[in-house]
Design a protein around this motif. Structure first.
Motif, PDB file in Angstrom:
ATOM      1  N   ASP A 108      25.044  37.395  49.044  1.00  0.00           N
ATOM      2  CA  ASP A 108      24.872  37.798  47.653  1.00  0.00           C
ATOM      3  C   ASP A 108      25.191  39.270  47.399  1.00  0.00           C
ATOM      4  OD1 ASP A 108      23.983  35.242  46.730  1.00  0.00           O
ATOM      5  OD2 ASP A 108      22.087  35.620  47.732  1.00  0.00           O
ATOM      6  N   LYS A 109      25.082  40.094  48.430  1.00  0.00           N
ATOM      7  CA  LYS A 109      25.341  41.522  48.228  1.00  0.00           C
ATOM      8  C   LYS A 109      26.692  41.946  48.786  1.00  0.00           C
ATOM      9  CE  LYS A 109      23.539  46.154  49.142  1.00  0.00           C
ATOM     10  NZ  LYS A 109      23.700  46.588  47.735  1.00  0.00           N
ATOM     11  N   CYS A 127      30.094  40.726  47.565  1.00  0.00           N
ATOM     12  CA  CYS A 127      30.408  41.313  46.254  1.00  0.00           C
ATOM     13  C   CYS A 127      30.633  42.813  46.348  1.00  0.00           C
ATOM     14  CB  CYS A 127      29.271  41.038  45.267  1.00  0.00           C
ATOM     15  SG  CYS A 127      28.825  39.299  45.097  1.00  0.00           S
ATOM     16  N   GLN A 155      32.118  46.489  46.641  1.00  0.00           N
ATOM     17  CA  GLN A 155      33.315  47.061  46.033  1.00  0.00           C
ATOM     18  C   GLN A 155      34.405  47.361  47.056  1.00  0.00           C
ATOM     19  OE1 GLN A 155      32.055  50.466  43.760  1.00  0.00           O
ATOM     20  NE2 GLN A 155      31.240  49.223  42.087  1.00  0.00           N
ATOM     21  N   LEU A 190      27.885  31.223  45.431  1.00  0.00           N
ATOM     22  CA  LEU A 190      28.237  32.556  44.943  1.00  0.00           C
ATOM     23  C   LEU A 190      29.397  32.481  43.960  1.00  0.00           C
ATOM     24  CD1 LEU A 190      27.954  35.674  45.113  1.00  0.00           C
ATOM     25  CD2 LEU A 190      29.629  35.596  46.977  1.00  0.00           C
ATOM     26  N   ASP A 220      29.041  33.638  40.135  1.00  0.00           N
ATOM     27  CA  ASP A 220      29.785  34.844  39.763  1.00  0.00           C
ATOM     28  C   ASP A 220      31.278  34.526  39.806  1.00  0.00           C
ATOM     29  OD1 ASP A 220      30.878  37.331  39.364  1.00  0.00           O
ATOM     30  OD2 ASP A 220      29.535  38.382  40.739  1.00  0.00           O
ATOM     31  N   ILE A 258      33.936  36.974  41.204  1.00  0.00           N
ATOM     32  CA  ILE A 258      34.174  37.023  42.643  1.00  0.00           C
ATOM     33  C   ILE A 258      35.205  35.967  43.026  1.00  0.00           C
ATOM     34  CG2 ILE A 258      33.138  36.762  44.930  1.00  0.00           C
ATOM     35  CD1 ILE A 258      32.363  39.317  43.489  1.00  0.00           C
ATOM     36  N   ARG A 277      38.291  37.670  44.578  1.00  0.00           N
ATOM     37  CA  ARG A 277      38.258  37.632  46.046  1.00  0.00           C
ATOM     38  C   ARG A 277      38.193  36.215  46.615  1.00  0.00           C
ATOM     39  NH1 ARG A 277      34.460  42.563  46.611  1.00  0.00           N
ATOM     40  NH2 ARG A 277      35.920  44.233  47.078  1.00  0.00           N
TER      41      ARG A 277
END
Length: 416
Positions: free
Chosen positions: A120-121, A124, A126, A158, A162, A165, A169
């Motif tokens: 989750d972190k 994502c 940068q 995920l 989102d 994302i 990506r």
């Protein structure tokens, strides 16, 4: 003076790592904590010594033969995964990757705290470098059979939660997992996950992304080769792979059609063309068809183009019908002209061939798979109707809903 003290401290730690070796195993976590703090120091000389110390300590822990308790090391690393400095986050992930290769069972015991940070972190993050290192960690976790499907389900979750994302990506994440793990196994399991997906709009866009990866990525070369033999040989495994992918690919009509072309299932693709009359021909649908025509001109489909020269083949008429079918769906654009010119260049072959007059009977599998396609398309149709009804009840602008529907499946920033 302060910076001199920090430099002296990290130099001492570096010497301790070099000279103390395994005798300092009880201090590994404390030394790691100090090193990670100084990796982002404002002084370049201190950062340089810290990087060397970090590399030496990591190699020392990797080579330590005595049994180590990873708990304190992992606690420090979990804290530093939230560090604002990119170098520190990458170093922490490198440590976790090494610990997984050394004793995966200990690291997997900390998944409750570690996994949310990784998915989750850090997926994502940068920084692309952080994401790439994080994918290496997730791939090592997925090497454990019990964790494999858990990793994939959370990646899909995920993407669902989102969409940015997935757009920015999604291709990179899936391709790198395929590079580090078994690509066929990943696609088979993703297909099974998406077959039961309740968010049909997301399922369609996700399948569109996976289909683009399947058709274009070098990491999927073996899977493409397997699919190309799924109907032309007695390889039952290849046919099962095709059926598994097809079941969820039905969430996206153009992806389904292109999968059939890849697998040389031309009787099925020619029958699907007829089903497209019941599909909403939206802007997104046409964009996907346009991109498929571009792919038909690529090396991936060179075999298909050469098969246009074989009018005596039993499936030749189905192939020609398939291509003319998408030609009829296209507006008169550059893609239309490209495909029309391709078909006209071999038109003399199939117009004069006796095979064009044959009543090519459809194989038995076609009806079953067509029914499956119809069933899933009916779900999408019902979902759109329910959304329109809800929009009207809420007093919203119907045209907005319709326009939004037209954008479903339109290409995103990366590989969709």
């Amino acid at each position: 003076q302060v910076s001199f003290n920090r430099l002296t401290a990290i130099q001492w730690i570096q010497e301790l790592v070099t000279l103390g070796r395994e005798r300092l195993k009880d201090l590994y976590a404390d030394m790691l904590n100090a090193i990670l703090l100084l990796l982002a120091d404002e002084e370049s000389e201190i950062r340089a010594v810290a990087r060397t110390a970090n590399e030496n300590l990591l190699n020392l822990v990797r080579k330590t033969e005595d049994k180590l308790d990873f708990s304190f090391l992992l606690q420090k690393l979990e804290d530093e995964l939230n560090n604002k400095d990119e170098t520190t986050r990458i170093a922490s992930l490198s440590w976790i990757s090494m610990l997984l290769s050394k004793d995966a069972s200990q690291v997997l015991g900390h998944m409750n705290k570690l996994f949310p940070l990784l998915v989750d972190k850090l997926l994502c993050d940068q920084s692309d470098n952080v994401v790439m290192m994080n994918l290496e960690v997730l791939a090592r976790i997925a090497c454990n059979e019990d964790q494999f499907i858990h990793v994939l389900r959370n990646v899909v979750r995920l993407f669902r939660e989102d969409r940015s994302i997935l757009e920015s990506r999604g291709t990179m994440i899936v391709r790198n997992l395929c590079l580090k793990l078994d690509a066929e196994k990943i696609f088979m399991n993703l297909s099974k996950i998406l077959l039961g997906e309740k968010d049909l709009t997301f399922a369609s866009v996700m399948i569109q992304t996976l289909n683009h990866i399947l058709l274009t990525s070098s990491e999927l070369l073996e899977l493409r080769s397997l699919l190309q033999t799924s109907l032309s040989t007695k390889n039952r495994k290849a046919f099962e792979v095709f059926k598994t992918l097809y079941s969820s690919w039905c969430h996206n009509p153009v992806a389904t059609f292109s999968l059939c072309l890849l697998a040389q299932a031309y009787p099925l693709s020619s029958s699907l063309v007829g089903k497209f009359a019941d599909v909403d021909v939206t802007l997104g649908f046409l964009v996907q068809i346009d991109r498929l025509v571009q792919l038909l001109e690529s090396p991936i489909f060179v075999g298909l183009r050469l098969q246009l020269l074989e009018p005596e083949s039993e499936t030749h008429a189905h192939l020609v019908k398939s291509l003319f079918g998408i030609l009829m769906l296209l507006p008169q654009s550059s893609a239309f002209k490209t495909l029309r010119d391709r078909l006209m260049s071999v038109s003399a072959l199939y117009l004069t061939s006796s095979s064009s007059k044959k009543s090519n009977r459809l194989p038995s599998y076609v009806r079953i798979l067509l029914d499956q396609f119809t069933e899933i398309r009916d779900k999408h149709t019902k979902a759109r109707a329910d959304a329109l009804k809800a929009q009207r009840l809420d007093g919203g602008d119907e045209s907005t809903t319709i326009n939004n529907g037209m954008t479903v499946g339109v290409s995103t920033k990366e590989g969709v």
